[in-house]
Design a protein around this motif. Structure first.
Motif, short mmCIF file in Angstrom:
data_model
loop_
_atom_site.label_atom_id
_atom_site.label_comp_id
_atom_site.label_asym_id
_atom_site.label_seq_id
_atom_site.Cartn_x
_atom_site.Cartn_y
_atom_site.Cartn_z
N UNK A 25 31.89 33.35 47.10
CA UNK A 25 33.31 33.56 47.37
C UNK A 25 33.67 33.08 48.77
N UNK A 26 34.74 32.30 48.86
CA UNK A 26 35.32 31.96 50.16
C UNK A 26 36.73 32.53 50.24
N UNK A 27 37.13 32.88 51.45
CA UNK A 27 38.42 33.53 51.67
C UNK A 27 39.23 32.69 52.65
N UNK A 28 40.48 32.45 52.30
CA UNK A 28 41.45 31.82 53.19
C UNK A 28 42.52 32.86 53.45
N UNK A 29 42.53 33.41 54.67
CA UNK A 29 43.41 34.55 54.89
C UNK A 29 43.94 34.67 56.30
N UNK A 30 44.58 35.83 56.52
CA UNK A 30 45.13 36.17 57.82
C UNK A 30 44.44 37.43 58.33
N UNK A 31 45.13 38.26 59.11
CA UNK A 31 44.50 39.43 59.71
C UNK A 31 43.90 40.39 58.69
N UNK A 32 44.51 40.48 57.50
CA UNK A 32 44.05 41.41 56.47
C UNK A 32 42.59 41.16 56.08
N UNK A 33 42.13 39.93 56.27
CA UNK A 33 40.79 39.56 55.81
C UNK A 33 39.81 39.31 56.95
N UNK A 80 34.36 32.96 55.22
CA UNK A 80 35.60 33.69 55.45
C UNK A 80 36.35 32.98 56.58
N UNK A 81 37.31 32.14 56.18
CA UNK A 81 38.12 31.42 57.16
C UNK A 81 39.49 32.10 57.24
N UNK A 82 39.50 33.26 57.87
CA UNK A 82 40.73 34.03 58.07
C UNK A 82 41.07 34.03 59.55
N UNK A 83 42.37 34.11 59.84
CA UNK A 83 42.84 33.97 61.22
C UNK A 83 43.99 34.94 61.41
N UNK A 113 32.35 26.97 47.61
CA UNK A 113 32.32 28.22 46.85
C UNK A 113 32.58 28.02 45.36
N UNK A 114 32.25 29.05 44.61
CA UNK A 114 32.62 29.10 43.19
C UNK A 114 34.01 29.69 43.01
N UNK A 115 34.40 30.55 43.95
CA UNK A 115 35.69 31.25 43.89
C UNK A 115 36.35 31.20 45.27
N UNK A 116 37.65 30.94 45.28
CA UNK A 116 38.44 31.02 46.52
C UNK A 116 39.56 32.03 46.30
N UNK A 117 39.69 32.94 47.24
CA UNK A 117 40.82 33.87 47.23
C UNK A 117 41.67 33.59 48.46
N UNK A 118 42.94 33.33 48.22
CA UNK A 118 43.91 33.13 49.29
C UNK A 118 44.75 34.40 49.38
N UNK A 119 44.73 35.04 50.53
CA UNK A 119 45.59 36.21 50.76
C UNK A 119 46.45 35.87 51.97
N UNK A 120 47.68 35.47 51.71
CA UNK A 120 48.53 34.99 52.79
C UNK A 120 50.00 35.18 52.50
N UNK A 121 50.82 34.58 53.36
CA UNK A 121 52.29 34.62 53.33
C UNK A 121 52.87 35.83 54.05
N UNK A 122 52.02 36.77 54.45
CA UNK A 122 52.51 37.95 55.17
C UNK A 122 53.18 37.57 56.47
#
Length: 230
Positions: A25-33, A80-83, A113-122
């Protein structure tokens, strides 16, 4: 002796195969991640740190939504590439230029990764980034300073850069309706599963321990539902 050696080789081979079968799993996110010492690159800004601090009750990496999700699903973390504070678009707080920390800039650095989760727009919602028009091709750097073009650019390039990867977009609760509805429309356009978070407990606008648990549960359920529908 030969039989024992052969048996050990079989066991090692089976273990290796099982390890290879675990999805990454890779994550593209903001502070939440974010979490201290768990980001790539490690120069990314962090919200959650090891040990007690005044802004949150989340003080251990095991309490983050993504660590809980890994435990629930058996996946392993690839990157985990979150910023913290980052926007999908290039427009940040006080209308500052966030292009170098934006999701559109960081999407290229997620490993294999096999899976990418994007948690953004906040932060786009909180910062009041320009919404712009729906645009699905021929983006210029100027276009990416508005949210809708940037959101489409991000999903288009995620789909093309990681063609054999499952991609999910996770939508925070309590954001501007215009941001939420735009994300839903653009996710449908690119056939990216859209997971809407609900009733997330927060401290200073960020998930608490209870909120992290709710995110993990809702994301796991959303992913499971998508698999069952296929």
């Amino acid at each position: 002796m030969k039989q024992i050696t052969f048996t050990l080789l079989l066991l090692l081979s089976a273990t290796s195969i099982c390890a290879q079968q675990r999805k990454s799993l890779s994550i593209l996110g903001d502070s939440y991640s974010t979490f201290e010492n768990y980001l790539q690159p490690d120069s990314n800004f962090v919200w959650y740190f090891n040990g007690k601090h005044e802004n949150t009750d989340v003080t251990r990496v095991e309490q983050t939504w993504w660590s809980l999700l890994l435990k629930k699903t058996g996946m392993q973390l690839c990157r985990n590439n979150s910023f913290s504070g980052s926007t999908i678009s290039s427009t940040g707080y006080r209308k500052e230029d966030y292009s170098q920390r934006s999701f559109c800039k960081r999407l290229w650095n997620l490993g294999c990764p096999d899976v990418i989760i994007v948690l953004g727009a906040t932060n786009d919602s909180w910062a009041g980034s320009p919404i712009g028009e729906f645009q699905y091709a021929d983006w210029t750097d100027k276009d990416l300073y508005s949210f809708r073009p940037a959101m489409a650019y991000m999903l288009y390039h995620l789909k093309n850069r990681y063609p054999n990867t499952e991609i999910y977009f996770v939508m925070n609760s309590e954001l501007k309706d215009e941001i939420t509805s735009s994300c839903r429309v653009i996710c449908e356009r690119y056939d990216v599963p859209f997971i809407q978070l609900e009733n997330i407990d927060k401290i200073n606008g960020h998930p608490s321990i209870k909120g992290m648990e709710a995110i993990a549960e809702q994301v796991a359920l959303g992913m499971k539902n998508e698999v069952n529908e296929e």
